[in-house]
Scaffold this active site. Structure first.
Site, PDB file in Angstrom:
ATOM      1  N   LYS A 195     117.032 -74.865  69.183  1.00 60.74           N
ATOM      2  CA  LYS A 195     116.267 -75.742  68.289  1.00 60.74           C
ATOM      3  C   LYS A 195     114.786 -75.494  68.510  1.00 60.74           C
ATOM      4  O   LYS A 195     114.120 -76.166  69.306  1.00 60.74           O
ATOM      5  CB  LYS A 195     116.613 -77.215  68.540  1.00 60.74           C
ATOM      6  CG  LYS A 195     116.201 -78.118  67.362  1.00 60.74           C
ATOM      7  CD  LYS A 195     116.918 -77.716  66.088  1.00 60.74           C
ATOM      8  CE  LYS A 195     116.391 -78.431  64.873  1.00 60.74           C
ATOM      9  NZ  LYS A 195     117.015 -77.973  63.632  1.00 60.74           N
ATOM     10  N   SER A 250     119.331 -76.843  58.998  1.00 54.74           N
ATOM     11  CA  SER A 250     119.187 -78.115  59.692  1.00 54.74           C
ATOM     12  C   SER A 250     119.522 -79.257  58.726  1.00 54.74           C
ATOM     13  O   SER A 250     120.659 -79.351  58.260  1.00 54.74           O
ATOM     14  CB  SER A 250     117.790 -78.253  60.284  1.00 54.74           C
ATOM     15  OG  SER A 250     117.818 -79.077  61.433  1.00 54.74           O
TER      16      SER A 250
END
Length: 588
Positions: free
Chosen positions: A195, A387
């Site tokens: 991430k 995402s």
């Protein structure tokens, strides 16, 4: 008295500026109306015409209806662009238009993502099936421009021109050192080894995990690009690799030597060649029309079954949002309307988003799931659907993406800035407060760091949101949570990789998604209706003229530095748990 005259002068000046702007806008509206009344494409297109396509403009998902678009603002030029939807539909219309004999491509700087580029290229390939010609000419070709041009029957270049072919590169802008100098600490709580959206605020270079994933998806994109060029130009992929790695093409002579172009011509020579091809006398003008002005000659259906294409473009934000982003309330409301509309037999959710608010993503995902129970819903992914963009896609019946689409990035984070050093040390500003509970000022005090206990509380919530995110993916894609986690962790994949991993169902653009939705709804005849409805020009003018003019000024004055301002503005707007891609990833 001096202050009085100062304020009066400021007021008068402000009124004067507003009057000038409104006058310019009025001229633009009147000119646009006259053009629409007297210069439709039906009247502009002559027999034996060439369709001129440059693509040297911004390419949004949908064409704007604002009267400011196409308006010439003194000092800032003309801002006119065509959305991807109209580019594709107009090329398709030209294929069937007997007045259009061929396409003259003139690309130099193509300002769009790789997935959108692929869809335009596919549309041009489809156009060629009609037997009509496609010729490309430019003074210089960037890599994206050459990728589009490579579909042409013949490619020409100015004898003194250049062609760029050196491989793809991707960069991320890091702001940590700048934030350190400002006295700003970005406190991050996240889930996901890959991430990387928070890295620009914590590091001065990529982490090894981020470098690994970026290299992986960039190589995947590059292979797809080389495969397409190889097929069109009949040059082996290995040869293309070697040419790019050695940077062997630098000018027009190099481009001709390595068969990237078919000839060197000046513009007048190209026009003479086209006239001969079309049987036009040398002294006569070549009949042509720009893609910006062409609308085709097909008749739009006004009745019958509908397939709704709902656009979700931009950052995902809480609340209503704007035309430039994906408001959770607005898009979920549109889905409810479409679900209850008996005329709509299927929905295609067109997602082009790097993500954003996890809460807003969940609100939209809920409506996707409810729509799926009522009628088919298919997702079409654009340049990005990662995402939060993947979150809102996961529960659809089917998902389609281009090979070059960036998707996945299943992971979340929280970003809490600490301005203590900036406020206390550098600016001499101090904040004091009283509170009724131990955590009353959690994430609301800008001048202190998080305590370990506060960080632990936030981490629990971030973990919970990640579990919810994975649960939605597991349900929609019929995977185990363990499998989702193994390909999640915030890692970004291309569409080609996502297909191999089971995150999508097929490779293709919006047209393929629409066809799939039609099959699921058992439709053979239907019309496509786009949503949300674009505001009429006058509403658009009243709602966004100020922002448009500010954008023009910002673009002109800051040029390539604008991205850094946009990145900082995005940080300032972030609230709550986020599911988003890195803020700035440039692929060239």
């Amino acid at each position: 008295m001096k202050s009085f005259f100062k304020y009066v002068l400021a007021t008068v000046t402000g009124i004067g500026i507003v009057v000038v702007i409104l006058f310019i806008v009025l001229i633009g509206i009147v000119s646009s109306a006259i053009n629409q009344l007297g210069s439709s494409s039906e009247n502009l297109v002559s027999a034996n015409s060439v369709l001129y396509i440059s693509l040297n403009h911004m390419i949004p998902e949908r064409t704007s209806t604002s009267p400011l678009d196409g308006l010439h603002v003194p000092g800032y030029g003309e801002m006119k662009s065509l959305g991807l939807n109209d580019i594709l539909s107009r090329i398709a219309a030209a294929k069937e238009d007997d007045r259009i004999k061929g396409i003259y491509l003139n690309p130099t700087y193509v300002n769009t993502g790789m997935a959108s580029l692929k869809q335009i290229r596919e549309a041009l390939l489809d156009f060629k099936k009609s037997g009509k010609f496609v010729v490309s000419y430019s003074d210089m070709y960037t890599q994206k421009a050459f990728y589009i041009a490579s579909v042409a029957d013949k490619i020409y270049i100015n004898p003194e021109g250049s062609l760029e072919f050196k491989g793809l590169s991707a960069s991320v802008t890091f702001l940590k050192e700048a934030l350190d100098k400002l006295g700003v600490e970005m406190q991050v709580v996240k889930v996901g080894t890959y991430k990387s959206a928070v890295e620009p605020f914590l590091l001065n270079e990529m982490s090894s995990a981020n470098r690994e994933q970026m290299n992986s998806y960039l190589q995947s994109m590059y292979r797809a690009l080389l495969t397409d060029i190889s097929a069109s130009r009949k040059i082996s992929i290995d040869s293309l690799h070697q040419i790019a790695d050695a940077y062997r093409i630098r000018n027009a002579d190099d481009a001709l030597r390595f068969k990237f172009v078919d000839g060197k011509l000046y513009k007048d020579e190209l026009l003479t060649m086209l006239k001969k091809q079309l049987g036009v006398a040398e002294k006569k003008e070549l009949s042509s029309i720009s893609l910006l002005d062409y609308t085709g000659n097909g008749q739009t259906k006004t009745a019958g079954a509908r397939i709704a294409v709902l656009y979700a473009v931009g950052d995902i934000v809480d609340g209503e949002g704007t035309d430039e982003n994906v408001g959770g309330d607005r898009i979920s409301r549109e889905l409810r309307k479409l679900r209850r509309d008996d005329r709509v037999k299927a929905v295609v959710l067109r997602v082009n988003s790097p993500g954003g608010s996890a809460l807003a993503s969940d609100v939209i995902a809920r409506e996707v799931a409810l729509t799926k129970k009522a009628k088919p819903i298919v997702v079409s992914m654009g340049d990005y659907a990662a995402s939060g963009g993947y979150y809102i896609s996961a529960l659809a019946d089917s998902i389609f993406a281009e090979q070059e689409t960036l998707t996945g990035s299943i992971g979340v984070f929280g970003l809490i800035p600490n301005f203590q050093d900036l406020l206390n040390t550098k600016l001499g500003i101090h904040i004091d407060e009283v509170q009724t509970g131990k955590f009353a000022d959690l994430m609301s005090s800008p001048d202190r760091p998080l305590s370990e206990e506060e960080r632990a509380i936030i981490q629990v919530e971030v973990n919970r949101v990640y579990q919810t995110f994975m649960g939605k993916v597991a349900e929609g894609r019929q995977m185990s949570m363990q499998n989702v986690d193994s390909i999640g962790q915030g890692r970004v994949w291309t569409g080609k990789q996502a297909l191999e991993l089971g995150l999508i169902d097929g490779v293709g653009g919006l047209q393929r998604a629409v066809a799939a939705a039609a099959r699921k709804a058992n439709l053979t005849e239907y019309r496509i209706v786009n949503y949300p409805t674009i505001k009429d020009p006058f509403s658009s003018l009243l709602g966004s003229s100020k922002e448009k003019i500010k954008a023009w000024v910002l673009e002109d004055e800051l040029a390539e530095y604008r991205q850094y301002i946009d990145q900082l503005r995005t940080v300032a707007r972030v609230s709550g748990v986020q599911a988003r891609l890195p803020y700035t990833v440039e692929i060239r």
